[in-house]
Design a protein around this motif. Sequence first.
Motif, PDB file in Angstrom:
ATOM      1  N   GLN A 168       0.849  -1.200   0.000  1.00 62.84           N
ATOM      2  CA  GLN A 168       0.000   0.000   0.000  1.00 62.84           C
ATOM      3  C   GLN A 168       0.883   1.248   0.000  1.00 62.84           C
ATOM      4  O   GLN A 168       0.645   2.196  -0.740  1.00 62.84           O
ATOM      5  CB  GLN A 168      -0.904   0.012   1.245  1.00 62.84           C
ATOM      6  N   GLU A 169       1.908   1.222   0.847  1.00 63.87           N
ATOM      7  CA  GLU A 169       2.822   2.354   0.971  1.00 63.87           C
ATOM      8  C   GLU A 169       3.551   2.615  -0.347  1.00 63.87           C
ATOM      9  O   GLU A 169       3.679   3.758  -0.789  1.00 63.87           O
ATOM     10  CB  GLU A 169       3.827   2.082   2.097  1.00 63.87           C
ATOM     11  N   LYS A 170       4.004   1.559  -0.990  1.00 60.05           N
ATOM     12  CA  LYS A 170       4.736   1.702  -2.255  1.00 60.05           C
ATOM     13  C   LYS A 170       3.878   2.346  -3.350  1.00 60.05           C
ATOM     14  O   LYS A 170       4.387   3.074  -4.202  1.00 60.05           O
ATOM     15  CB  LYS A 170       5.213   0.326  -2.746  1.00 60.05           C
ATOM     16  N   LEU A 171       2.582   2.076  -3.311  1.00 57.83           N
ATOM     17  CA  LEU A 171       1.694   2.582  -4.363  1.00 57.83           C
ATOM     18  C   LEU A 171       1.620   4.102  -4.402  1.00 57.83           C
ATOM     19  O   LEU A 171       1.471   4.686  -5.464  1.00 57.83           O
ATOM     20  CB  LEU A 171       0.283   2.007  -4.187  1.00 57.83           C
ATOM     21  N   PHE A 172       1.694   4.760  -3.234  1.00 55.26           N
ATOM     22  CA  PHE A 172       1.531   6.219  -3.275  1.00 55.26           C
ATOM     23  C   PHE A 172       2.711   7.006  -2.730  1.00 55.26           C
ATOM     24  O   PHE A 172       2.763   8.231  -2.888  1.00 55.26           O
ATOM     25  CB  PHE A 172       0.230   6.641  -2.566  1.00 55.26           C
ATOM     26  N   CYS A 173       3.674   6.337  -2.115  1.00 54.36           N
ATOM     27  CA  CYS A 173       4.825   7.060  -1.547  1.00 54.36           C
ATOM     28  C   CYS A 173       6.040   7.033  -2.463  1.00 54.36           C
ATOM     29  O   CYS A 173       7.162   7.332  -2.044  1.00 54.36           O
ATOM     30  CB  CYS A 173       5.183   6.479  -0.177  1.00 54.36           C
ATOM     31  N   THR A 174       5.848   6.675  -3.711  1.00 50.80           N
ATOM     32  CA  THR A 174       6.957   6.586  -4.668  1.00 50.80           C
ATOM     33  C   THR A 174       6.743   7.500  -5.878  1.00 50.80           C
ATOM     34  O   THR A 174       7.502   7.443  -6.836  1.00 50.80           O
ATOM     35  CB  THR A 174       7.096   5.127  -5.168  1.00 50.80           C
TER      36      THR A 174
END
Length: 429
Positions: A168-174
Amino acid sequence: MKLYNLKDHTETVEFSKAVKLGLGSQQGLFFPKDLPSIKKEKLSELLNMNFISRSSEILSKFIKNEIKKTELEKKVKKAFSFSGPKIIKVTENIACLELFHGPTLAFKDFGARFMAQMLSYLNNKNEIVTILTATSGDTGAAVAHAFYKMKNVRVVILYPKGKISALQEKLFCTLGENITTIAINGSFDECQTLVKQAFNDEELKKITGLNSANSINISRLLAQICYYFEAFALIPKQKKIELIISVPCGNFGNLTAGLLAKSLGLPIKSFIAATNANDTVPRFLKSGNWEPKNTISTISNAMDISRPNNWPRVEELFKRKKWDLTELGFGSVSDDQTVNTLHELSNLGYDSEPHAAIAYKLLKEKIKPNQFGLFLGTAHPAKFKETIEKILKKEILLPKVLKERCKLPLLSHNMRPNFLKLRKFLLEK
């Protein structure tokens, strides 16, 4: 379309202003002054339309003449330009309404992308807008991708550090560009409190052009009504008679949208509000006492919310429609029960994830033999790959969008749940 502030009924605004403001004074939620309805003879005509045309019709009943129908349909087509909802049979009388076939693999793609289209259309003066939102998992990705590289829009997303899944974090924090993400060393409720504090700061609001893309924004909420109609259109005629829908609940926006669909005239028999151990609403419905506890971290992290923002809208709708709140089904499910349910679903040939599993468990418990039930699949199981693989002891394949993001570095800032620090950050950036 006129909306009023639930905390100050004298504050009324048009749809366009409600979209831009997000919240009214005293952090009040906006609610439609008029609740439209669809006549039975018109309903069958509506259900025979395609998803885009039907959704445009439904939304125009709320927005009315503020946006021309032809213009609204263009925006809806752009917002919903991905695979629509799918119904997957699980047992003879239960199916999953899969809402995770959009660009960020979650139901929130519908609301976030429609809101982005509305803001771009309504921001005709090209003013700078700062979208400040809190996420317990899926909202962040949906909002980030919906507004990514959008002109004159800055997005700032707060999320509880270490309490959302790595994917989930990778989807919007990159993403970078106009998307800023801040990992808050605290719970989702603390993230949500920071957002509310920001909206209470008139100077900050004015300088930054503050808006919110949480489910508190009326445009997101209205967009979600559309897939309940699509679900009803997709199920066989004989199964429409006694339809029960079980909704995994965090901030209660999804349930509110379903209830608004019922209010419009969609003949849904009843709803089940399904929560995890963060069971403020089930306890309230049982005892009549509103007693939020400290938020507990669970494997269904997007539902780790003890103070659901949209609950006042649910209560207002029941009051306005003169419905009996005791007729709303409810229940909470522990992590151990969720794990057992994931195994049960897998044995039935359906690999799911924790949020949908909770909705399925309560639906299975409460459904009657003559009824047909839908439980909402709100996120793709791959978003919880590590958790699901550990539980089911089988590999969950990553869709292309997740594979691409996995390799990218996180670009998040870190912050304690301190409003003065957040305020300074928003004014400096």
